[in-house]
Motif scaffolding. Structure first.
Motif, PDB file in Angstrom:
ATOM      1  N   SER A 136      38.201 -16.816  20.419  1.00  0.00           N
ATOM      2  CA  SER A 136      38.905 -17.777  19.371  1.00  0.00           C
ATOM      3  C   SER A 136      38.391 -19.147  19.855  1.00  0.00           C
ATOM      4  N   GLY A 137      39.192 -20.199  18.953  1.00  0.00           N
ATOM      5  CA  GLY A 137      38.668 -21.551  19.047  1.00  0.00           C
ATOM      6  C   GLY A 137      37.837 -21.994  18.109  1.00  0.00           C
ATOM      7  N   THR A 138      37.286 -23.116  18.068  1.00  0.00           N
ATOM      8  CA  THR A 138      36.229 -23.616  17.171  1.00  0.00           C
ATOM      9  C   THR A 138      34.884 -23.959  17.848  1.00  0.00           C
ATOM     10  N   ILE A 139      34.015 -23.351  17.061  1.00  0.00           N
ATOM     11  CA  ILE A 139      32.632 -23.478  17.422  1.00  0.00           C
ATOM     12  C   ILE A 139      31.936 -24.793  16.738  1.00  0.00           C
ATOM     13  N   ALA A 140      31.239 -25.671  17.269  1.00  0.00           N
ATOM     14  CA  ALA A 140      30.495 -26.586  16.455  1.00  0.00           C
ATOM     15  C   ALA A 140      29.101 -26.649  17.013  1.00  0.00           C
ATOM     16  N   TRP A 141      28.192 -26.592  16.023  1.00  0.00           N
ATOM     17  CA  TRP A 141      26.672 -26.748  16.204  1.00  0.00           C
ATOM     18  C   TRP A 141      26.488 -28.113  15.988  1.00  0.00           C
ATOM     19  N   TRP A 142      25.948 -28.811  17.062  1.00  0.00           N
ATOM     20  CA  TRP A 142      25.403 -30.334  16.887  1.00  0.00           C
ATOM     21  C   TRP A 142      24.039 -30.352  16.847  1.00  0.00           C
ATOM     22  N   PHE A 143      23.318 -30.724  15.980  1.00  0.00           N
ATOM     23  CA  PHE A 143      21.981 -30.912  15.733  1.00  0.00           C
ATOM     24  C   PHE A 143      21.503 -32.414  15.285  1.00  0.00           C
ATOM     25  N   GLY A 144      20.219 -32.746  15.621  1.00  0.00           N
ATOM     26  CA  GLY A 144      19.748 -33.935  15.257  1.00  0.00           C
ATOM     27  C   GLY A 144      18.396 -34.244  16.020  1.00  0.00           C
ATOM     28  N   GLN A 145      18.081 -35.669  16.019  1.00  0.00           N
ATOM     29  CA  GLN A 145      16.734 -35.975  16.673  1.00  0.00           C
ATOM     30  C   GLN A 145      17.018 -35.831  18.349  1.00  0.00           C
ATOM     31  N   ARG A 146      18.211 -35.544  18.777  1.00  0.00           N
ATOM     32  CA  ARG A 146      18.232 -35.236  20.106  1.00  0.00           C
ATOM     33  C   ARG A 146      18.398 -34.007  20.690  1.00  0.00           C
TER      34      ARG A 146
END
Ligand SMILES: [Zn+2]
Ligand SMILES: [Zn+2]
Length: 610
Positions: free
Chosen positions: A593-603
């Motif tokens: 359960s909970g929220t999953i966030a996928w961060w992406f970018g130049q880093r």
């Protein structure tokens, strides 16, 4: 074959000075190829030296450069193909360069028509003389069309085939065509037109309201105007007019594969007159002579233009070229392409169609920044788009405000087609609502992302159905409640992160998007499938990459680093628990359960659970 003479104004002996010039994206007006370092000729200076450029080249972005230039060798081989008394003059070349100048950046049309031009070159007498002893023209003509096309594809682009074939023919047309093109035409019952081939396309060469005298009867066609004219539809591209349709009240305009359709609405069909913009070889465009100005939104990528309300349209500039896409049952999602923190393109996704592949190809052609990201937003069964905003910088001019569309659906899901920002930066942004109280569900979207005059999307609008919806949101979703776990002070000032988020509750399976073109085969993103049969997406789900690996009940993520940047190496299910051998600290467990966030970018890429 004659040779160029020492007395010609372009003679090296007459070059007054030599300086290295950056030519930017401009192409040689004789062979349509890029510059190479070394001697070139310009129409305004006798002889100049082209600089050796990097890609991208800083010198090209600001240095003054000649409007028109050609490779020295192209000029020499062209002149050598004429007897001395017939060689093209400087005025001939200037007329040719002006006539064939595209109305957009050359990179958008570079390569267009090269195969047709190669065939014209191969079959021309001037080339036959050059390759007489090494190439069998008679054998070439005996080959079936498919093989001839393959040969042309193999040799194209070929500078001397273009110069001695197509370019030479255009110069002859400029010099010897006797047909007059009147600048103004009265639209009578019949319009006559002739055509000319250029870069594999048939352009309108002449328009007249009586038969063209210098053309043979088979070279021209006659269009009969309908009794009640409602629209004139111009089929155009970046070079000129491909066709013209006169549409009556009881008929519809037809697409013909042209990139753009300019629709001129006819208010009063009596005594109609048009201005013809003619470039000495073919017709560039046509304007209606009328007391009332034409609509500022008259150029579309399809002749069937949508009906939209101005309140549903975020408008920055006049006369954009707009691209419209319907949202209907066949729409599986929306795909956005971002580069350097701006939105370059946005398209509906209905499957791996030819249209989709062309869109991906165009996006690669358009974005020359080093950081490029895809955002895929899937749409579920019976889900519709209910609200839309444009997020923009509040304290900048409209053109520099970096508009990013934000969309919300009837399931409460949302997406921002732009980079994430910190909650402390909220006051830097403003949200312009596109959907108002009386508007129904969003039935289509349009933007200027295919317009070669725009580097990124500034115009964005929606069409709405007439059925009122209760589920509209008043405030836009901002994603300011989350942030990447470790955000250094250096990172805080940079708009470099993109984020996608989803719930972990009810997740039964994921499908991983893997980039197998990179040696470390990173996971770029994943599609999430839930018990209630709805779908979400995280990271970059790219349909042009491998999207085949499925993981049931995903339980672990494997993180790794390449070139100092984090990336997601793999996703594993519960049954992989015992056989999992990654180093300690690289494994991340996924809760149920909970929220999953996928961060992406130049880093890099990070997954954070909240
Ligand atoms: Zn050239
Ligand atoms: Zn340069």
């Amino acid at each position: 074959m004659a040779t160029s003479t020492e007395s010609h104004p372009y003679s090296p002996a007459k070059a007054s000075s030599q300086q290295k010039i950056h030519l930017g994206q401009n192409l040689c007006f004789l062979c349509r190829q890029r510059p190479v370092a070394g001697r070139i000729l310009s129409l305004s200076q006798a002889q100049i030296e082209a600089a050796e450029c990097d890609i991208p080249c800083a010198g090209c972005s600001y240095a003054p450069r000649p409007n028109f230039w050609c490779h020295h060798i192209c000029y020499d081989i062209l002149q050598a193909s004429y007897e001395p008394q017939d060689q093209p003059t400087m005025q001939d070349l200037e007329r040719l360069a002006n006539a064939t100048k595209p109305s957009c950046k050359p990179k958008f049309i570079e390569g267009d028509g090269d195969v047709d031009s190669a065939w014209e070159g191969l079959s021309s007498d001037n080339v036959r003389k050059v390759i007489l002893h090494s190439f069998g023209h008679d054998l070439l003509y005996r080959l079936p069309d498919e093989l001839r096309i393959l040969i042309c594809k193999f040799v194209a682009p070929c500078w001397y085939l273009i110069v001695l074939g197509e370019t030479r023919r255009l110069i002859q047309t400029l010099r010897y065509n006797r047909e007059t093109q009147w600048p103004t035409l009265r639209l009578t019952r019949e319009i006559w037109l002739s055509r000319i081939n250029y870069r594999g396309t048939r352009y309108v060469a002449r328009l007249n309201n009586r038969p063209l005298e210098a053309s043979s009867i088979t070279d021209q066609e006659c269009i009969t105007l309908p009794d009640s004219l409602s629209q004139i539809v111009l089929l155009i591209d970046y070079l000129g007019l491909r066709g013209i349709q006169f549409v009556g009240h009881d008929s519809v305009p037809l697409p013909d594969g042209s990139p753009w359709y300019e629709i001129l609405e006819i208010k009063d069909s009596q005594c109609l007159k048009i201005n013809v913009d003619y470039n000495s070889i073919y017709v560039r465009n046509v304007n209606l002579i009328s007391d009332e100005p034409s609509s500022a939104y008259r150029v579309w990528s399809s002749p069937a233009i949508p009906s939209f309300r101005m309140r549903n349209y975020h408008r920055i500039r006049d006369n954009p070229r707009l691209h419209y896409m319907k949202i209907d049952n066949s729409t599986r999602g929306l795909i956005a392409y971002c580069s350097n923190d701006v939105l370059i393109g946005l398209h509906t996704f209905t499957g791996l169609s030819k249209t989709f592949r062309e869109f991906v190809h165009l996006m690669y052609k358009r974005a020359n920044g080093s950081f490029k990201y895809w955002i895929y937003f899937p749409l579920n069964k019976n889900e519709h788009l209910t609200s839309a905003w444009v997020r923009r910088f509040a304290f900048r001019s409209a053109k520099a405000s970096r508009p990013a569309p934000v969309i919300q659906t009837s399931l409460g899901r949302s997406v921002t087609f732009g980079p994430w920002h910190l909650n402390t930066d909220v006051e830097l942004y403003e949200y312009h609502a596109l959907v108002d109280g009386p508007d129904g569900a969003i039935s289509g979207i349009f933007h200027d992302g295919l317009d070669p005059d725009s580097n990124y999307i500034t115009e964005f609008g929606v069409t709405c159905s007439d059925v009122y919806l209760e589920t509209k949101m008043r405030t836009p979703p901002m994603n300011t409640d989350i942030q990447p776990l470790t955000l250094s002070s250096k990172e805080r000032g940079i708009q470099s992160w993109y984020v996608t988020r989803a719930s972990l509750h009810g997740l039964v399976m994921v499908r991983i998007c893997t980039d197998r073109d990179q040696p470390h085969s990173p996971c770029l993103g994943m599609l999430l499938f839930y018990r209630d049969e709805h779908i979400e997406s995280l990271g970059q789900v790219r349909w042009d990459k491998d999207l085949t690996q499925e993981v049931v009940h995903p339980t672990f993520l494997e993180n790794a680093t390449v070139d100092g940047k984090p990336y997601i190496k793999g996703v594993y299910g519960d049954i992989d628990r015992n056989g999992f051998h990654s180093e300690l600290g690289q494994v991340q467990e996924l809760p149920r359960s909970g929220t999953i966030a996928w961060w992406f970018g130049q880093r890099g890429d990070k997954i954070v659970i909240y």
